[in-house]
Motif scaffolding. Structure first.
Motif, PDB file in Angstrom:
ATOM      1  N   GLU A 175      36.367  33.431  12.794  1.00 13.55           N
ATOM      2  CA  GLU A 175      36.703  32.461  13.844  1.00 13.55           C
ATOM      3  C   GLU A 175      35.902  32.705  15.118  1.00 13.55           C
ATOM      4  OE1 GLU A 175      40.892  32.766  14.393  1.00 13.55           O
ATOM      5  OE2 GLU A 175      41.356  31.739  12.513  1.00 13.55           O
ATOM      6  N   GLN A 176      35.374  33.909  15.266  1.00 12.15           N
ATOM      7  CA  GLN A 176      34.612  34.219  16.467  1.00 12.15           C
ATOM      8  C   GLN A 176      33.317  33.410  16.487  1.00 12.15           C
ATOM      9  OE1 GLN A 176      33.988  38.430  16.695  1.00 12.15           O
ATOM     10  NE2 GLN A 176      36.166  38.911  16.605  1.00 12.15           N
ATOM     11  N   PRO A 177      32.869  33.006  17.687  1.00 10.18           N
ATOM     12  CA  PRO A 177      31.655  32.183  17.776  1.00 10.18           C
ATOM     13  C   PRO A 177      30.381  33.033  17.714  1.00 10.18           C
ATOM     14  CG  PRO A 177      32.580  32.464  19.942  1.00 10.18           C
ATOM     15  CD  PRO A 177      33.516  33.143  18.996  1.00 10.18           C
ATOM     16  N   ARG A 178      30.131  33.620  16.564  1.00 10.87           N
ATOM     17  CA  ARG A 178      28.917  34.403  16.391  1.00 10.87           C
ATOM     18  C   ARG A 178      28.536  34.422  14.928  1.00 10.87           C
ATOM     19  NH1 ARG A 178      29.069  40.754  16.196  1.00 10.87           N
ATOM     20  NH2 ARG A 178      27.328  40.204  14.906  1.00 10.87           N
ATOM     21  N   ALA A 179      27.328  34.846  14.659  1.00  5.91           N
ATOM     22  CA  ALA A 179      26.847  34.939  13.280  1.00  5.91           C
ATOM     23  C   ALA A 179      27.036  36.371  12.785  1.00  5.91           C
ATOM     24  CB  ALA A 179      25.376  34.558  13.214  1.00  5.91           C
ATOM     25  N   TRP A 180      27.506  36.501  11.562  1.00  8.93           N
ATOM     26  CA  TRP A 180      27.739  37.804  10.959  1.00  8.93           C
ATOM     27  C   TRP A 180      26.900  37.938   9.701  1.00  8.93           C
ATOM     28  CZ3 TRP A 180      31.047  41.226  13.245  1.00  8.93           C
ATOM     29  CH2 TRP A 180      32.012  40.730  14.103  1.00  8.93           C
ATOM     30  N   ASN A 181      26.521  39.168   9.377  1.00  2.74           N
ATOM     31  CA  ASN A 181      26.046  39.429   8.029  1.00  2.74           C
ATOM     32  C   ASN A 181      27.069  40.338   7.357  1.00  2.74           C
ATOM     33  OD1 ASN A 181      25.432  42.182   8.601  1.00  2.74           O
ATOM     34  ND2 ASN A 181      23.367  41.639   9.271  1.00  2.74           N
ATOM     35  N   SER A 182      26.955  40.509   6.053  1.00  2.55           N
ATOM     36  CA  SER A 182      27.995  41.229   5.321  1.00  2.55           C
ATOM     37  C   SER A 182      28.077  42.699   5.735  1.00  2.55           C
ATOM     38  CB  SER A 182      27.759  41.115   3.819  1.00  2.55           C
ATOM     39  OG  SER A 182      26.495  41.610   3.473  1.00  2.55           O
ATOM     40  N   ARG A 183      26.965  43.283   6.110  1.00  8.06           N
ATOM     41  CA  ARG A 183      26.992  44.689   6.546  1.00  8.06           C
ATOM     42  C   ARG A 183      27.767  44.815   7.860  1.00  8.06           C
ATOM     43  NH1 ARG A 183      21.890  47.672   5.590  1.00  8.06           N
ATOM     44  NH2 ARG A 183      22.963  47.802   3.635  1.00  8.06           N
ATOM     45  N   GLN A 184      27.534  43.887   8.785  1.00  7.50           N
ATOM     46  CA  GLN A 184      28.265  43.923  10.058  1.00  7.50           C
ATOM     47  C   GLN A 184      29.754  43.724   9.828  1.00  7.50           C
ATOM     48  OE1 GLN A 184      26.164  40.737  11.936  1.00  7.50           O
ATOM     49  NE2 GLN A 184      24.716  42.090  12.990  1.00  7.50           N
ATOM     50  N   LEU A 185      30.115  42.780   8.963  1.00  7.39           N
ATOM     51  CA  LEU A 185      31.525  42.557   8.657  1.00  7.39           C
ATOM     52  C   LEU A 185      32.145  43.799   8.034  1.00  7.39           C
ATOM     53  CD1 LEU A 185      31.430  38.907   7.281  1.00  7.39           C
ATOM     54  CD2 LEU A 185      32.602  39.687   9.331  1.00  7.39           C
ATOM     55  N   SER A 186      31.407  44.457   7.163  1.00  5.31           N
ATOM     56  CA  SER A 186      31.890  45.676   6.529  1.00  5.31           C
ATOM     57  C   SER A 186      32.178  46.758   7.566  1.00  5.31           C
ATOM     58  CB  SER A 186      30.855  46.176   5.516  1.00  5.31           C
ATOM     59  OG  SER A 186      31.214  47.410   5.001  1.00  5.31           O
ATOM     60  N   GLN A 187      31.283  46.904   8.540  1.00  6.55           N
ATOM     61  CA  GLN A 187      31.473  47.909   9.579  1.00  6.55           C
ATOM     62  C   GLN A 187      32.661  47.587  10.478  1.00  6.55           C
ATOM     63  OE1 GLN A 187      27.576  47.811  11.319  1.00  6.55           O
ATOM     64  NE2 GLN A 187      26.705  49.227   9.816  1.00  6.55           N
ATOM     65  N   VAL A 188      32.831  46.322  10.823  1.00  3.31           N
ATOM     66  CA  VAL A 188      33.955  45.930  11.678  1.00  3.31           C
ATOM     67  C   VAL A 188      35.275  46.100  10.922  1.00  3.31           C
ATOM     68  CG1 VAL A 188      35.003  44.004  12.921  1.00  3.31           C
ATOM     69  CG2 VAL A 188      32.560  44.398  13.084  1.00  3.31           C
ATOM     70  N   LEU A 189      35.279  45.757   9.635  1.00  2.00           N
ATOM     71  CA  LEU A 189      36.490  45.940   8.835  1.00  2.00           C
ATOM     72  C   LEU A 189      36.861  47.413   8.723  1.00  2.00           C
ATOM     73  CD1 LEU A 189      35.960  43.380   5.927  1.00  2.00           C
ATOM     74  CD2 LEU A 189      37.639  43.250   7.763  1.00  2.00           C
ATOM     75  N   GLU A 190      35.853  48.264   8.680  1.00  2.00           N
ATOM     76  CA  GLU A 190      36.108  49.705   8.616  1.00  2.00           C
ATOM     77  C   GLU A 190      36.843  50.182   9.860  1.00  2.00           C
ATOM     78  OE1 GLU A 190      33.461  53.716   7.962  1.00  2.00           O
ATOM     79  OE2 GLU A 190      32.772  51.829   7.103  1.00  2.00           O
ATOM     80  N   ALA A 191      36.529  49.591  10.997  1.00  2.00           N
ATOM     81  CA  ALA A 191      37.237  49.931  12.239  1.00  2.00           C
ATOM     82  C   ALA A 191      38.700  49.507  12.173  1.00  2.00           C
ATOM     83  CB  ALA A 191      36.547  49.270  13.429  1.00  2.00           C
ATOM     84  N   HIS A 192      39.006  48.502  11.334  1.00  2.00           N
ATOM     85  CA  HIS A 192      40.385  48.047  11.149  1.00  2.00           C
ATOM     86  C   HIS A 192      41.086  48.801  10.014  1.00  2.00           C
ATOM     87  CE1 HIS A 192      40.214  44.713  13.942  1.00  2.00           C
ATOM     88  NE2 HIS A 192      39.081  44.300  13.407  1.00  2.00           N
ATOM     89  N   GLY A 193      40.413  49.802   9.449  1.00  2.00           N
ATOM     90  CA  GLY A 193      41.009  50.593   8.377  1.00  2.00           C
ATOM     91  C   GLY A 193      40.820  50.010   6.991  1.00  2.00           C
ATOM     92  N   ILE A 194      39.876  49.093   6.832  1.00  2.00           N
ATOM     93  CA  ILE A 194      39.605  48.476   5.527  1.00  2.00           C
ATOM     94  C   ILE A 194      38.233  48.939   5.067  1.00  2.00           C
ATOM     95  CG2 ILE A 194      39.308  46.302   4.294  1.00  2.00           C
ATOM     96  CD1 ILE A 194      41.126  45.002   6.403  1.00  2.00           C
TER      97      ILE A 194
END
Length: 169
Positions: A98-117
């Motif tokens: 939902e955030q107004p930015r472009a993501w790649n799968s590696r970035q999403l993986s790193q952010v999810l890791e910060a959420h404990g996933i």
């Protein structure tokens, strides 16, 4: 292997399942194994008919004895899906997307890791695909760095330098 004691009604139901156009070939083979076993055939004799091992025949017949028609379908290997964890991951991904930015799968993986996933980029792409999220390569552009008035001035200058067709008269 002791023969199966099937009533004629159960055998008719098995034949009906085996002949259904929507079932896979593996169901047809397993129905045939069960029917032959109920006729008193031995596992090695049944195994020669659909070209499988005798152990496979025994496994199918044993499963049919305990689970009936459910045993004829293939089961996926591995543990059952953890639906609660899948919902948690999908909700986290939806919130990030939902955030107004472009993501790649590696970035999403790193952010999810910060959420404990803990997910790798490839697994993130699988979740995105299951969610129906679409992505594409970002377009390389310098448009955001251009000065519009200089661009317009350059376009006008180029128009004055363009060759003009000769007027025929």
């Amino acid at each position: 292997m002791r023969p199966l004691e099937e009533t004629e009604k159960e055998r008719a139901r098995l034949r009906q399942v085996g002949r259904a156009p929507t079932v896979g070939w593996w169901v047809r083979d397993r129905v045939e194994m069960v029917l032959l076993a109920s006729d008193g055939w031995s596992a090695p004799c049944i195994a020669r008919h659909p070209a499988v091992s005798a152990a496979t025949v025994r496994r199918v017949v044993r499963a049919f004895r305990s689970h009936r028609l459910e045993a004829l379908e293939r089961k996926l290997p591995g543990p059952a899906a953890n639906e609660r964890n899948q919902r948690r991951v999908q909700q986290a991904l939806a919130k990030l997307l939902e955030q107004p930015r472009a993501w790649n799968s590696r970035q999403l993986s790193q952010v999810l890791e910060a959420h404990g996933i803990q997910l790798g980029p490839r697994q993130v792409r699988r979740y995105l695909n299951a969610m129906g999220a679409r992505w594409r390569r970002t377009q390389l552009s310098l448009r955001h760095m251009q000065r519009t008035e200089e661009v317009e001035r350059a376009k006008r200058r180029l128009l004055t330098l363009k060759k003009r067709p000769e007027l025929r008269g």
